[in-house]
Design a protein around this motif. Structure first.
Motif, PDB file in Angstrom:
ATOM      1  N   MET A 177     -10.448 -12.549   1.176  1.00 40.36           N
ATOM      2  CA  MET A 177     -10.522 -11.732  -0.023  1.00 40.36           C
ATOM      3  C   MET A 177      -9.540 -10.569   0.100  1.00 40.36           C
ATOM      4  N   VAL A 178      -9.197  -9.944  -1.033  1.00 37.22           N
ATOM      5  CA  VAL A 178      -8.235  -8.851  -1.055  1.00 37.22           C
ATOM      6  C   VAL A 178      -8.751  -7.669  -0.240  1.00 37.22           C
ATOM      7  N   GLY A 179     -10.041  -7.374  -0.377  1.00 36.63           N
ATOM      8  CA  GLY A 179     -10.616  -6.239   0.335  1.00 36.63           C
ATOM      9  C   GLY A 179     -10.513  -6.396   1.839  1.00 36.63           C
ATOM     10  N   GLU A 180     -10.806  -7.607   2.329  1.00 42.21           N
ATOM     11  CA  GLU A 180     -10.724  -7.850   3.767  1.00 42.21           C
ATOM     12  C   GLU A 180      -9.305  -7.630   4.283  1.00 42.21           C
ATOM     13  N   ARG A 181      -8.309  -8.111   3.521  1.00 43.62           N
ATOM     14  CA  ARG A 181      -6.916  -7.954   3.971  1.00 43.62           C
ATOM     15  C   ARG A 181      -6.493  -6.487   3.928  1.00 43.62           C
ATOM     16  N   LEU A 182      -6.960  -5.744   2.900  1.00 46.99           N
ATOM     17  CA  LEU A 182      -6.634  -4.319   2.830  1.00 46.99           C
ATOM     18  C   LEU A 182      -7.229  -3.561   4.023  1.00 46.99           C
ATOM     19  N   THR A 183      -8.498  -3.890   4.354  1.00 43.46           N
ATOM     20  CA  THR A 183      -9.140  -3.246   5.502  1.00 43.46           C
ATOM     21  C   THR A 183      -8.420  -3.589   6.797  1.00 43.46           C
ATOM     22  N   GLU A 184      -8.123  -4.877   6.968  1.00 42.65           N
ATOM     23  CA  GLU A 184      -7.447  -5.337   8.181  1.00 42.65           C
ATOM     24  C   GLU A 184      -6.098  -4.646   8.345  1.00 42.65           C
ATOM     25  N   LEU A 185      -5.300  -4.551   7.277  1.00 42.04           N
ATOM     26  CA  LEU A 185      -3.982  -3.942   7.358  1.00 42.04           C
ATOM     27  C   LEU A 185      -4.081  -2.435   7.622  1.00 42.04           C
ATOM     28  N   ARG A 186      -5.087  -1.773   6.996  1.00 48.01           N
ATOM     29  CA  ARG A 186      -5.241  -0.324   7.198  1.00 48.01           C
ATOM     30  C   ARG A 186      -5.572  -0.019   8.655  1.00 48.01           C
ATOM     31  N   ILE A 187      -6.514  -0.789   9.224  1.00 46.70           N
ATOM     32  CA  ILE A 187      -6.925  -0.570  10.624  1.00 46.70           C
ATOM     33  C   ILE A 187      -5.767  -0.904  11.571  1.00 46.70           C
ATOM     34  N   LYS A 188      -5.051  -2.003  11.245  1.00 45.24           N
ATOM     35  CA  LYS A 188      -3.915  -2.417  12.086  1.00 45.24           C
ATOM     36  C   LYS A 188      -2.859  -1.336  12.147  1.00 45.24           C
ATOM     37  N   ASN A 189      -2.699  -0.589  11.058  1.00 48.83           N
ATOM     38  CA  ASN A 189      -1.703   0.481  11.003  1.00 48.83           C
ATOM     39  C   ASN A 189      -2.282   1.863  11.329  1.00 48.83           C
ATOM     40  N   ASN A 190      -3.518   1.895  11.903  1.00 42.30           N
ATOM     41  CA  ASN A 190      -4.142   3.144  12.379  1.00 42.30           C
ATOM     42  C   ASN A 190      -4.236   4.203  11.279  1.00 42.30           C
ATOM     43  N   MET A 191      -4.749   3.780  10.125  1.00 39.53           N
ATOM     44  CA  MET A 191      -4.913   4.710   9.010  1.00 39.53           C
ATOM     45  C   MET A 191      -6.390   4.779   8.639  1.00 39.53           C
ATOM     46  N   THR A 192      -6.835   5.980   8.262  1.00 41.20           N
ATOM     47  CA  THR A 192      -8.195   6.150   7.769  1.00 41.20           C
ATOM     48  C   THR A 192      -8.185   5.929   6.262  1.00 41.20           C
ATOM     49  N   GLN A 193      -9.386   5.797   5.703  1.00 39.71           N
ATOM     50  CA  GLN A 193      -9.475   5.630   4.245  1.00 39.71           C
ATOM     51  C   GLN A 193      -8.914   6.847   3.537  1.00 39.71           C
ATOM     52  N   GLU A 194      -9.137   8.043   4.105  1.00 41.39           N
ATOM     53  CA  GLU A 194      -8.630   9.262   3.487  1.00 41.39           C
ATOM     54  C   GLU A 194      -7.102   9.271   3.483  1.00 41.39           C
ATOM     55  N   GLU A 195      -6.507   8.890   4.630  1.00 42.66           N
ATOM     56  CA  GLU A 195      -5.040   8.874   4.723  1.00 42.66           C
ATOM     57  C   GLU A 195      -4.443   7.842   3.753  1.00 42.66           C
ATOM     58  N   PHE A 196      -5.085   6.699   3.703  1.00 44.14           N
ATOM     59  CA  PHE A 196      -4.600   5.639   2.790  1.00 44.14           C
ATOM     60  C   PHE A 196      -4.752   6.069   1.338  1.00 44.14           C
ATOM     61  N   ALA A 197      -5.888   6.742   1.024  1.00 45.02           N
ATOM     62  CA  ALA A 197      -6.139   7.211  -0.347  1.00 45.02           C
ATOM     63  C   ALA A 197      -5.124   8.266  -0.735  1.00 45.02           C
ATOM     64  N   GLU A 198      -4.814   9.139   0.224  1.00 40.41           N
ATOM     65  CA  GLU A 198      -3.832  10.188  -0.057  1.00 40.41           C
ATOM     66  C   GLU A 198      -2.454   9.575  -0.326  1.00 40.41           C
ATOM     67  N   TYR A 199      -2.093   8.561   0.452  1.00 38.20           N
ATOM     68  CA  TYR A 199      -0.785   7.897   0.258  1.00 38.20           C
ATOM     69  C   TYR A 199      -0.727   7.190  -1.091  1.00 38.20           C
ATOM     70  N   MET A 200      -1.858   6.619  -1.504  1.00 32.39           N
ATOM     71  CA  MET A 200      -1.883   5.863  -2.744  1.00 32.39           C
ATOM     72  C   MET A 200      -2.188   6.754  -3.948  1.00 32.39           C
ATOM     73  N   CYS A 201      -2.481   8.066  -3.687  1.00 28.75           N
ATOM     74  CA  CYS A 201      -2.792   9.006  -4.770  1.00 28.75           C
ATOM     75  C   CYS A 201      -4.056   8.608  -5.525  1.00 28.75           C
ATOM     76  N   VAL A 202      -5.049   8.166  -4.776  1.00 30.00           N
ATOM     77  CA  VAL A 202      -6.332   7.816  -5.368  1.00 30.00           C
ATOM     78  C   VAL A 202      -7.425   8.470  -4.499  1.00 30.00           C
ATOM     79  N   THR A 203      -8.667   8.349  -4.920  1.00 31.37           N
ATOM     80  CA  THR A 203      -9.774   8.911  -4.154  1.00 31.37           C
ATOM     81  C   THR A 203     -10.203   7.956  -3.053  1.00 31.37           C
ATOM     82  N   ARG A 204     -10.928   8.491  -2.067  1.00 30.49           N
ATOM     83  CA  ARG A 204     -11.416   7.641  -0.980  1.00 30.49           C
ATOM     84  C   ARG A 204     -12.399   6.606  -1.522  1.00 30.49           C
TER      85      ARG A 204
END
Length: 237
Positions: free
Chosen positions: A1-28
């Protein structure tokens, strides 16, 4: 699923949800919903995510990055197969072109032979005509006859200049005779009187000039030369 791949890629790149949200300009919370497949990023955000993680959109949406490699390998095999088929088609086309060229050469050769035969036949006819005319000139010429007398002959009908004509004349017994002869007199017309010679048997002769005889001989020699050349050409073909 899309969510699983997003989680996997975020963890693989050592990013938190907050950091990813900030990069994407969205909320956590939005990131959390994406990763739990409650909502999905729009196309623009998917493109931005793909650029961030250096993956393809197909991988994000369908997880088919590995499949693409398989397809690519298969495509290369198909390309090789197509190249082989193209080479075979090219060879076949070359063979077909050679066959067509050979057939074209044969047709041209046959056409040339037919043309040569036609020309040969015409030249032979001219030779026969020239020989006949020369024989006529010699036989009907008074040079080779004795005991002949000069007389006038009337042209009854002309079939062609320097050609056949029907003439009438009176023999020793006063009889009117008609004969078909060859004349070398230009511009002769019906009703004209011409000089002729007659022997004791009443046969009619004409004093053909040497010019017409020489012209006919030259005409004969030219056609003989043509026949010889055509014969050589037909042997080559």
């Amino acid at each position: 699923m899309v969510g699983e791949r997003l989680t996997e890629l975020r963890i693989k790149n050592n990013m938190t949800q907050e950091e990813f949200a900030e990069y994407m300009c969205v909320t956590r919370q939005s990131v959390s919903k994406w990763e739990t497949d409650k909502t999905y990023p729009d196309v623009e955000k998917l493109i931005k995510i793909a650029e961030l993680y250096n993956v393809t959109l197909d991988y994000l949406v369908r997880g088919q990055e590995v499949i693409e490699e398989t397809v690519q390998t298969k495509s290369q095999e198909e390309i090789k197969s197509d190249e082989l088929n193209d080479n075979e088609s090219s060879l076949k086309l070359t063979e077909d072109e050679e066959i067509i060229k050979e057939q074209s050469k044969l047709k041209k050769s046959e056409t040339n032979i037919i043309s040569l035969k036609i020309c040969f036949g015409i030249a032979v006819m001219f030779i026969i005509l020239a020989i006949t005319m020369i024989s006529t000139f010699l036989i009907q010429n008074p040079w080779f006859h004795s005991d002949i007398v000069e007389k006038s002959a009337r042209v009854e009908k002309v079939y062609g200049q320097l050609s056949l004509a029907q003439v009438s004349y009176e023999n020793e017994d006063g009889e009117i005779l008609t004969e078909l002869v060859v004349l070398d007199i230009a511009n002769v017309r019906e009703g004209d009187y011409i000089n002729a010679f007659s022997d004791a048997d009443g046969e009619l002769f004409f004093d053909y000039g040497t010019g017409i005889i020489l012209i006919t001989i030259v005409f004969l020699l030219l056609n003989i030369t043509v026949v010889i050349l055509l014969t050589k050409e037909m042997r080559k073909s």
